[in-house]
Scaffold this motif. Structure first.
Motif, PDB file in Angstrom:
ATOM      1  N   THR A 190      48.163 137.554 -26.358  1.00 29.06           N
ATOM      2  CA  THR A 190      47.381 136.480 -26.970  1.00 29.06           C
ATOM      3  C   THR A 190      46.218 136.116 -26.057  1.00 29.06           C
ATOM      4  OG1 THR A 190      49.437 135.638 -27.900  1.00 29.06           O
ATOM      5  CG2 THR A 190      47.555 134.179 -27.981  1.00 29.06           C
ATOM      6  N   ASN A 191      45.064 135.794 -26.667  1.00 30.63           N
ATOM      7  CA  ASN A 191      43.856 135.416 -25.919  1.00 30.63           C
ATOM      8  C   ASN A 191      43.323 136.552 -25.048  1.00 30.63           C
ATOM      9  OD1 ASN A 191      43.159 132.795 -26.735  1.00 30.63           O
ATOM     10  ND2 ASN A 191      44.731 131.877 -25.435  1.00 30.63           N
ATOM     11  N   GLU A 273      48.240 141.678 -36.231  1.00 34.64           N
ATOM     12  CA  GLU A 273      49.638 141.389 -35.862  1.00 34.64           C
ATOM     13  C   GLU A 273      50.571 142.522 -36.309  1.00 34.64           C
ATOM     14  OE1 GLU A 273      50.129 139.036 -33.921  1.00 34.64           O
ATOM     15  OE2 GLU A 273      48.504 137.598 -34.222  1.00 34.64           O
ATOM     16  N   GLU A 303      50.873 143.656 -30.244  1.00 37.30           N
ATOM     17  CA  GLU A 303      51.552 143.861 -28.962  1.00 37.30           C
ATOM     18  C   GLU A 303      51.592 145.339 -28.598  1.00 37.30           C
ATOM     19  OE1 GLU A 303      55.463 142.345 -29.310  1.00 37.30           O
ATOM     20  OE2 GLU A 303      54.838 140.268 -29.638  1.00 37.30           O
ATOM     21  N   ARG A 328      44.471 139.593 -20.696  1.00 38.00           N
ATOM     22  CA  ARG A 328      44.222 138.192 -21.040  1.00 38.00           C
ATOM     23  C   ARG A 328      42.931 137.708 -20.379  1.00 38.00           C
ATOM     24  NH1 ARG A 328      46.974 133.568 -22.936  1.00 38.00           N
ATOM     25  NH2 ARG A 328      46.224 131.684 -21.892  1.00 38.00           N
ATOM     26  N   MET A 410      50.441 131.771 -34.496  1.00 39.07           N
ATOM     27  CA  MET A 410      49.324 132.534 -35.064  1.00 39.07           C
ATOM     28  C   MET A 410      48.699 131.743 -36.190  1.00 39.07           C
ATOM     29  SD  MET A 410      51.308 135.487 -37.282  1.00 39.07           S
ATOM     30  CE  MET A 410      52.320 136.093 -35.950  1.00 39.07           C
ATOM     31  N   GLN A 447      54.044 134.917 -27.347  1.00 41.29           N
ATOM     32  CA  GLN A 447      53.086 134.563 -28.388  1.00 41.29           C
ATOM     33  C   GLN A 447      52.773 133.069 -28.345  1.00 41.29           C
ATOM     34  OE1 GLN A 447      52.263 137.000 -30.970  1.00 41.29           O
ATOM     35  NE2 GLN A 447      50.876 135.694 -32.103  1.00 41.29           N
ATOM     36  N   GLY A 450      51.191 131.937 -24.913  1.00 44.32           N
ATOM     37  CA  GLY A 450      49.810 132.411 -24.808  1.00 44.32           C
ATOM     38  C   GLY A 450      48.793 131.533 -25.488  1.00 44.32           C
ATOM     39  N   ARG A 451      49.252 130.562 -26.300  1.00 44.35           N
ATOM     40  CA  ARG A 451      48.312 129.657 -26.971  1.00 44.35           C
ATOM     41  C   ARG A 451      47.689 128.662 -25.994  1.00 44.35           C
ATOM     42  NH1 ARG A 451      46.807 131.945 -31.326  1.00 44.35           N
ATOM     43  NH2 ARG A 451      46.303 129.991 -32.386  1.00 44.35           N
ATOM     44  N   ARG A 454      42.903 128.554 -24.010  1.00 40.59           N
ATOM     45  CA  ARG A 454      42.085 129.392 -24.892  1.00 40.59           C
ATOM     46  C   ARG A 454      40.699 129.628 -24.287  1.00 40.59           C
ATOM     47  NH1 ARG A 454      42.146 131.352 -29.900  1.00 40.59           N
ATOM     48  NH2 ARG A 454      40.205 131.581 -31.047  1.00 40.59           N
TER      49      ARG A 454
END
Length: 755
Positions: A190-191, A273, A303, A328, A410, A447, A450-451, A454
């Motif tokens: 993520t990111n 995804e 992934e 990342r 997501m 997931q 990872g939010r 940003r």
């Protein structure tokens, strides 16, 4: 059969023990269980016997030729016939196992004894046997004829197996196999910008399609493409929007993955995804898109754990995978201390819960500390989610804290400084439709975590921690792991395959046809698995008594309905009945059954009901694109749904007040109930628990009438008695914990323990 089942269970248990010692992952064990399941199931038991009508001839020709048959003698012959080893051997040679033999023998015996007159040829055979002129085995051809009438599949088992041969799903898409596709896998966490790079290629192409997991993501791509001057249409299950006009389709489409067209050629396709290809319920949609898209370039994002599986699938299609890896873009730090208390919540924090009960509890406690909270969970309408996200992201807004479920994983762009896991335990559903409570997976944890942080927001450095100190080390271990490589991709029976089954088995219900298909199907276990069909079967059984054509019944059962919501299910049944009568389902019908016009919710129960009504309107819109003639007022329903979304938004903005009103109303109802009971039964005094000793679950059960004060008193006594037992004795009661949210409708609940 029982012994073989015990052996299989013992073998699986032994292997699981050794797998734990050897470090074999739980997902591998699940795959083993899935492969063994077909062997444990008695497939023959799925075939329902057809009732055979008695001989329709008015005249008893057999009796006229050779005389009447004595029923007692006839019964003796039938009993001897069913007990002969030679007969049983012949049955096995003709596809009748012990279960089918038992059913067919019973049916044949009843048919012969209860019939007023038997067919002439069978009557004469029985007469000859009684007279000593025939052998008892002479009955077998007539028994076999009867058995094939009772079980039609005996004549077409080879055809059924051929229809359900799913070993080469790549060959289903001849148009995609006819071209040489370039497969590009954008792998990263993520990111990391993986989707951004795929979307840049999509927007620069002459034609393109974006396939996303959520309406929110498809809508975001639709909006961005049109803002950048690339006309783009939106296609979801419930909605169509046009970048140019309805009569002039745009060259670019943004759609949910289930709505992907495998008949339209594109220059570039993007599948987002891709790790969802393993999802037990929806994985088939990613498999279909990946194998079936007719595109010069297919860009998949997700992934890195999906890479090996995609490469193996591409070996069956003759394609190669180009890999582009991304790191990342921002730093993510796991903190060394847990949050401990909600007093330590800071601006930019997001507390992640895995049940509505925890959402309500945490949001209320935070607001009690004078901090405004944004709330997001899966059941909210998309507009409400976006409004809550905008409120949280706005630096000028006083709301600086968010409480959410894993729905934030997501589909939403959020400016989060720190992710706080309120719990690490999450309810899930396994391949058999059973509810399990397990520690969150590495993939899910990464997931969600990872939010935080940003890229190009006020919080570029992200932080992660747990709410409870005892969870922190487990969280660190999970986040330090690499997600397990994907083992297999999902498949699902198509409407065409089920129609062919129905042709061969015309007396079987849709639910029964699905069961038979899943148990007879042949799947390459090294690459694919059959997706869970429990939700489909649930809807099929609900409308089984409603007269519908098979194709329409299949489409109805594919509707995206949450079967845990009783109101939505009841409306689904009403709509199916109306459709079966060929009567239009109008906006007036929806208003009448849903209680239009709506008022602002005063309690949590009011809010939950409005969410259910929103889902009913989604159901209407979904069906309106499949049966346009009988769902003629989609435009009016869409306008009403937009108004309802705004009402729900206002309710969520005041969620703490709703919680307080719910508790106040419940306390008042408890008092009225107690007074009523005392007035009616003066000689019985039902003890009542104090408000302080009751949890939110208790309040909800009381509010819904599922629990009475008397039952509450008995539960309290049992609990007190259990607490006073010696440890060894009380252990018999079990130590399984359960999530307090409503997950009704699943077959089982069990606590899975990590070793």
């Amino acid at each position: 059969m029982q012994n073989s089942r015990r052996c299989i269970s013992l073998l699986c248990a032994t292997l699981q023990t050794h797998s734990i010692r050897l470090g074999i992952g739980t997902s591998n064990m699940r795959l083993l269980h899935r492969r063994n399941k077909k062997h444990e199931t008695n497939v023959s038991a799925l075939f329902k016997p057809v009732q055979v009508q008695a001989n329709a001839d008015a005249e008893d020709v057999g009796s006229e030729l050779v005389g009447k048959l004595e029923k007692a003698e006839l019964l003796k012959i039938l009993n001897k016939f069913t007990q002969r080893r030679e007969v049983k051997a012949l049955c096995s040679e003709n596809g009748l196992d012990s279960y089918l033999q038992q059913q067919a023998f019973g049916s044949f015996r009843r048919y012969c004894i209860e019939a007023e007159n038997l067919p002439v040829d069978l009557h004469i055979i029985f007469s000859d046997i009684m007279q000593g002129a025939g052998h008892i085995d002479d009955v077998f051809p007539y028994f076999l004829r009867h058995a094939k009438t009772v079980f039609p599949h005996l004549d077409c088992m080879d055809d059924l197996k051929k229809i359900s041969d799913l070993r080469q799903p790549a060959n289903w898409y001849s148009n995609a196999r006819a071209i040489t596709r370039k497969i590009v896998f954008h792998a990263g966490p993520t990111n990391s910008g993986k989707t951004y790079h795929a979307m840049e290629r999509y927007l620069s192409a002459k034609t393109g399609v974006y396939c996303g997991p959520l309406k929110l993501l498809a809508t975001e791509v639709y909006n961005k493409a049109n803002e950048r001057g690339t006309p783009c249409d939106l296609v979801t299950g419930e909605e169509r929007k046009f970048g140019i006009s309805e009569n002039s389709p745009a060259n670019h489409v943004a759609c949910t993955v289930e709505m992907t067209s495998v008949n339209t050629p594109y220059e570039v396709a993007v599948i987002d995804e891709i790790q969802q290809i393993r999802d037990p319920q929806r994985g088939w949609a990613w498999t279909r898109a990946f194998l079936g898209l007719i595109a010069d370039e297919v860009h998949v994002c997700g992934e890195a754990g999906a890479l090996e599986l995609l490469q193996k699938i591409c070996e069956t299609t003759g394609e190669t995978v180009e890999i582009r890896r991304y790191d990342r873009l921002t730093e993510l730090t796991v903190e060394d201390s847990a949050l401990g208390t909600l007093d330590n919540v800071m601006p930019g924090d997001c507390i992640v819960c895995f049940s509505k009960h925890d959402i309500y509890t945490v949001s209320r406690e935070i607001e009690a500390r004078g901090k405004e909270v944004a709330v997001i969970y899966g059941g909210l309408p998309p507009g409400t989610k976006l409004a809550q996200a905008a409120k949280f992201n706005d630096p000028e807004n006083s709301c600086k804290v968010m409480v959410a479920t894993d729905a934030i994983g997501m589909g939403l762009n959020l400016s989060i400084r720190r992710i706080i896991f309120y719990s690490l335990v999450k309810p899930t559903m396994n391949e058999r439709g059973e509810r399990e409570i397990d520690t969150i997976s590495v993939s899910s944890a990464l997931q969600i975590a990872g939010r935080a942080g940003r890229y190009r927001t006020q919080w570029e450095h992200g932080y992660v921690t747990a709410f409870k100190s005892e969870d922190l080390q487990t969280l660190k271990r999970i986040l330090s792991d690499t997600p397990e490589p994907l083992k297999s991709a999902g498949l699902h029976p198509t409407a065409d395959q089920i129609e062919l089954y129905a042709y061969h088995l015309p007396n079987s219900s849709l639910s029964n046809l699905m069961d038979i298909f899943v148990n007879l199907c042949t799947v390459d276990d090294s690459l694919y698995f059959m997706c869970n069909i429990e939700d489909f079967k649930f809807l099929a059984e609900m409308i089984q008594h409603v007269p519908l054509p098979l194709r329409a019944r299949y489409v109805f059962c594919c509707a995206p309905i949450n079967r845990k919501m009783p109101f939505v299910c009841s409306m689904f049944l009403k709509i199916a009945r109306q459709y079966s009568r060929n009567e239009p389902i109008t906006f007036e019908f929806i208003k009448k059954n849903c209680g239009w016009p709506f008022k602002l919710p005063k309690t949590i129960l009011d809010l939950v009901h409005l969410e259910s009504v929103f889902d009913v309107m989604d159901l209407y819109l979904w069906l309106s694109y499949r049966f346009m003639d009988l769902f003629p007022e989609a435009a009016n329903v869409r306008i009403a749904q937009k108004e309802l979304d705004e009402i729900i938004q206002q309710g969520v903005f005041q969620i703490t007040r709703l919680l307080k009103n719910t508790e106040a109303n419940q306390n008042m109802q408890d008092g009225e109930t107690m007074n009523y009971n005392v007035r009616r039964i003066t000689h019985v005094k039902e003890p009542r628990m104090s408000s302080a000793s009751r949890g939110r679950l208790t309040e909800r059960l009381l509010a819904q009438g599922l629990l009475t004060p008397g039952m509450l008193s008995e539960l309290r006594k049992e609990w007190d008695a259990q607490q006073q037992m010696p440890p060894k004795e009380s252990a018999d009661f079990g130590t399984e914990s359960d999530d307090e949210d409503n997950y009704g409708g699943f077959k089982k609940t069990r606590r899975k323990r990590r070793k």
